[in-house]
Structure formats: C-alpha cells, structure tokens
Design an enzyme around this catalytic site. Structure first.
Site, PDB file in Angstrom:
ATOM      1  N   GLU A 268       0.853  -1.189   0.000  1.00 54.35           N
ATOM      2  CA  GLU A 268       0.000   0.000   0.000  1.00 54.35           C
ATOM      3  C   GLU A 268       0.886   1.235   0.000  1.00 54.35           C
ATOM      4  OE1 GLU A 268      -2.852   0.597   3.099  1.00 54.35           O
ATOM      5  OE2 GLU A 268      -3.678  -1.429   2.968  1.00 54.35           O
ATOM      6  N   GLU A 323     -13.634   5.909  -0.857  1.00 55.74           N
ATOM      7  CA  GLU A 323     -14.560   5.033  -0.129  1.00 55.74           C
ATOM      8  C   GLU A 323     -15.272   5.848   0.945  1.00 55.74           C
ATOM      9  OE1 GLU A 323     -12.722   1.006   0.683  1.00 55.74           O
ATOM     10  OE2 GLU A 323     -10.974   2.036  -0.167  1.00 55.74           O
ATOM     11  N   LYS A 326     -15.448   4.911   5.025  1.00 52.49           N
ATOM     12  CA  LYS A 326     -14.270   4.684   5.859  1.00 52.49           C
ATOM     13  C   LYS A 326     -14.278   5.674   7.019  1.00 52.49           C
ATOM     14  CE  LYS A 326     -10.513   3.051   4.630  1.00 52.49           C
ATOM     15  NZ  LYS A 326      -9.120   2.809   4.176  1.00 52.49           N
ATOM     16  N   GLU A 332      -9.014   9.768   4.797  1.00 50.67           N
ATOM     17  CA  GLU A 332      -9.284   8.336   4.690  1.00 50.67           C
ATOM     18  C   GLU A 332     -10.300   8.021   3.599  1.00 50.67           C
ATOM     19  OE1 GLU A 332      -8.045   5.479   6.270  1.00 50.67           O
ATOM     20  OE2 GLU A 332      -6.453   6.915   6.697  1.00 50.67           O
TER      21      GLU A 332
END
Length: 492
Positions: A268, A323, A326, A332
C-alpha cells in the site's frame, strides 16, 4: 566523475547501442481495491475499468466471490486476503486454513489468476492481540496450498505497517520494535525465505510529511527534484522520502539476518486528494504528483533505493476508489484514483505510454528499450508538469535531468543524447561556456534539453527511461541561461 571518462563513453556511445532497462525487467504497478463504501460500481464494471486503464494487478482485502468471478479469464493477477478476524482460526486449526484455501483460492484458480494471499493486514497495528498468531496462520495457509499443489503459484505474506519499526530515521538506524523483532519478524522472514515469498510493506510518506511539514520538503515527499538528505550513518543520500522509509525497513531486516533474497513489495502507498485543515499536503495536485511520479519510476525500472539500487519493486497504489464509509479524518475517504462514478480524481497512467482510455501511444523510442509516454507526462516531474493534473502553460518548457535516477542512468542517457541522439554538447566540455557547474546533473540537463529542443519538444523526447522530465519554470542551475525553450504549442 572525471570528464575524460565521460568523453570516452560518448565516443563509445556512437558505435554501440545504449541498452536501457526494458519494461519486462522493471517492477509492476497494481491497485488496492477496497469496498468500504455504499456507492461503488458492481464488480463487473470495476474489472472493465481496470482493463481499460491497463491495470494488471489488484490487491483485495477479502476473497469476495463476486469479485473473484468477475476477475476470471481477464489475465489480471490477484492478491486475496484472509482478514484479521479469521487469523486465530487459521493459526490454531490447520483444517480451517485448508477449508479457507479450498473455498477462496482453489475454487477460482487458475481462471482467476490468484498469485498471493495476504494473511491479515497490519496486524501489529490493528490487531495486536493476534500478533503471536500471525506466523502460525501463514504457515498453515501455505501448508494448505502445498496440499492442493498450489504453493508454487500462490505466495503467502502479510502486510506490515511502518509502525513495526522502533526507529526509522535516519534509514541506517532502522530497527524493528523489540517485542516484534525476534518473536515475530525473524520467524516471518525465515518463512518468506523458505517459501520464496516476499515481505509486504505499507508505506505512506504522506503521514510523515503531514506531521513534519516544517522540516520535511514537499518535493522530497513527492519525488520531485530536491537537495537531498544525507544519512550520516551510512553516507547515502536520499532524494525521496519513500526511499528513506523502505531503506529503514531493509536496515531493520538486515539486523535480523541475511535476507537479501527476500523481495519487498509495497503493498500500500498513496496520497490523499483531500483532507481536513490540519492534514497538511492533502490535495489533488500532490496526489497526482506522488502517484504519477512513483508509477513512472517503477515502470521505467528505476525503483531501487540507495541501499538496494538494483532492486525492482512491485507497488500497489491505494486505492482504486474513494470510499465514503471509511472512518477517520477526511483523507481516509479520499485516497482513490477514481470517484465511484468511474471518473478520474486526477490522471495517473498504469502503463508507460498511456492506455486506451487516455488515448496515449506506446511506440518505441528509437530502439533504446523505453517507450514514449503518449503525451501523458506522469513521470518524475512536478505537479502541474506531471502526475496528470492539468496546469496552465507558461508557454515555455525545458527538459532537465532527474537526480533521483542515479549517475549510472544519467550517464547512459547523456551518452545517447550527445552521441547517436545528435545533441550539441560542445558547451559542456572543459573550458566551455556551460562546463560549470561540473556535475552530472547539470551536464545531463544541458544535453537532454538540447536534444529535446532539437526534436521540436515532441512527445517522448524528454524521458530517457525516467532520467529526465519536462519543467515549465526555468531551471535554477547557472547553465540554464543556455537552456532556451521553443514557444509552447501545448500544455504540460
């Protein structure tokens, strides 16, 4: 670097072809496909998007059947995950690990090209009570693969966060936390070495920069030209924060034994396009620069670090989509390269030469082993000049050397530019007008720019396998008085 040696190399370059690293020898770039959201397209549409963008590797956070079925017969290589919640069962019951592998790997392979299993995710940080169960779970999962004759095709690893390190600055001081070093990391590294697997590392320069923006250069964090940071412990100089983070991991690993054969995969990494007010540096332009520069660097075979300069590296960007569910700060929910409606948050290409969606070309650059970039300047260049966020053109452009490419790559590119490339390099010979400053970067910048301008600044003529990039502001080197651009015909 003595100039006579360089001139000898120029003479040889006229007679011998310059061999740059081909794409097949470089690392690969994949994407993390998270689904903590209620507005994402269905898996079939997502897979079509990945194919259109040239994404050939994807990492999941589970083994969702609809996703694995959608990925079947696409050629996209897949890493599935055994979530932290199932770690204890997999560690304590070999039969559970076998059943999990049958259900989530064997049932789809080989139509779905599963190449790895991530056992847990950042266990040391997010599931500390399971730390001692991690290696036993990995061992049982691998044993299950062996029983099903899949262990040669599917590797087992576990992503670790940089919080596994007790110290990471300078990189030569890298060391694992005392409670992890002998108890977990050494057995894990032994397992990875024995099974021919790789160490997965989640690394985010954004966090280090955002928390220390007063002392860390943004250029240093985004792979842009900078003065560099010297590690007094090793004598190595660093031009990127990610390199420093990875070398801290390499140093920590070396303190546990000789594990040079264990590759590192960056499982990541990424940069948010939006954040809260206190999240310094969270912006689309910075995300485009970080991801775009990293992709170009990896795909051009220039992903080695000062400690491991010849290492190719596989990288998985985080993440495919923003997203919306999250938890945590605004950042985030804003790491995605794409919005849920499949529109790009910013431009990042996953292949050298662009892709079908971007309309880029991929024609070879004179047989030298690299490809021109199809007009997508996403390489080692500043935001606005690269990474894909459109900037207003100043009407001028220069081609300059990328110091992060290292002297060997710069030398090869310089040899070509001044030899077969036809650049006029008389001005950088001893005693000539642009001999000073007598540095590889200054001389290479002069030669690259002369070549670039002579070629009419056409697409792909300022790349040299990642050794050069286009800028729209005059270079600061004193020799820049001779780096005269043509009038710009298009934006960069």
């Amino acid at each position: 670097m003595a100039l006579p040696g360089r001139l000898r190399a120029l003479i040889l370059a006229v007679a011998l072809p310059v061999l740059f690293l081909s794409a097949s020898e470089a690392g690969t770039v994949g994407i993390n496909y998270g689904r903590v959201a209620n507005d994402l397209p269905n898996p079939a549409a997502v897979v079509q998007l990945m194919k259109q963008q040239g994404i050939t590797q994807v990492k999941l956070y589970d083994a969702e059947p609809t996703v694995l079925r959608a990925l079947a017969n696409t050629g996209i290589k897949v890493v599935v995950a055994l979530p932290n919640e199932q770690l204890l069962a997999a560690a304590s019951r070999p039969s559970y690990a076998l059943a999990w592998v049958r259900r989530n790997v064997a049932a789809y392979y080989p139509a779905t090209q599963i190449q790895g299993i991530a056992v847990g995710n950042e266990v040391f940080a997010s599931a500390k009570n399971l730390t001692t169960q991690l290696v036993p779970a990995m061992t049982n999962v691998h044993a299950a693969l062996a029983r099903l004759n899949l262990d040669k095709f599917v590797k087992v690893s576990s992503p670790i966060a940089l919080t596994a390190l007790a110290g990471s600055y300078p990189p030569s001081a890298g060391v694992f936390r005392e409670e992890l070093a002998q108890a977990v990391m050494k057995p894990m590294l032994d397992f990875l070495a024995q099974t021919g697997s790789y160490l997965m590392v989640n690394a985010y320069p954004f966090f280090a920069y955002s928390a220390n923006a007063d002392v860390i250069s943004l250029d240093y964090a985004l792979f842009r030209p900078n003065a560099g940071v010297l590690d007094s412990g090793s004598g190595l100089k660093y031009y990127s924060l990610l390199d420093a983070q990875l070398d801290a991991v390499f140093t920590a690993v070396s303190k546990l034994g000789n594990y040079n054969a264990v590759r590192v995969v960056v499982s990541e990494t990424g940069w948010p396009s939006k954040g809260d007010a206190k999240e310094i540096g969270a912006a689309a332009a910075n995300a485009a620069a970080y991801n775009g520069n990293l992709v170009r660097r990896v795909l051009s075979g220039n992903a080695g670090t000062p400690r491991r300069p010849d290492a190719d590296m596989d990288v998985y960007l985080f993440a495919l989509f923003n997203e919306n569910q999250k938890p945590g700060p605004t950042s985030e929910r804003n790491y995605g390269v794409f919005y849920p409606n499949q529109q790009k948050v910013y431009d990042v290409e996953f292949v050298l030469g662009g892709n079908s969606a971007g309309g880029g070309s991929s024609k070879d650059n004179g047989g030298l082993g690299w490809q021109d970039n199809g007009g997508v300047n996403t390489g080692n260049a500043p935001a606005g000049a690269g990474g894909g966020v459109k900037a207003t053109s100043t009407g001028e452009a220069w081609c300059v050397a990328n110091a992060m490419a290292g002297e060997e790559r710069l030398q090869k590119a310089l040899d070509y530019a001044c030899g077969p490339g036809g650049a006029d390099c008389k001005a950088i010979q001893p005693g000539a007008a642009c001999f000073e400053p007598n540095t590889m970067v200054a001389h290479a910048s002069y030669a690259f720019n002369d070549y670039y301008q002579r070629k009419g600044r056409t697409i792909g003529t300022c790349d040299f396998a990642g050794a050069a990039y286009v800028v729209n502001q005059a270079p600061s080197e004193s020799s820049s008085r001779l780096l005269v651009p043509f009038t710009s015909l298009h934006s960069y």
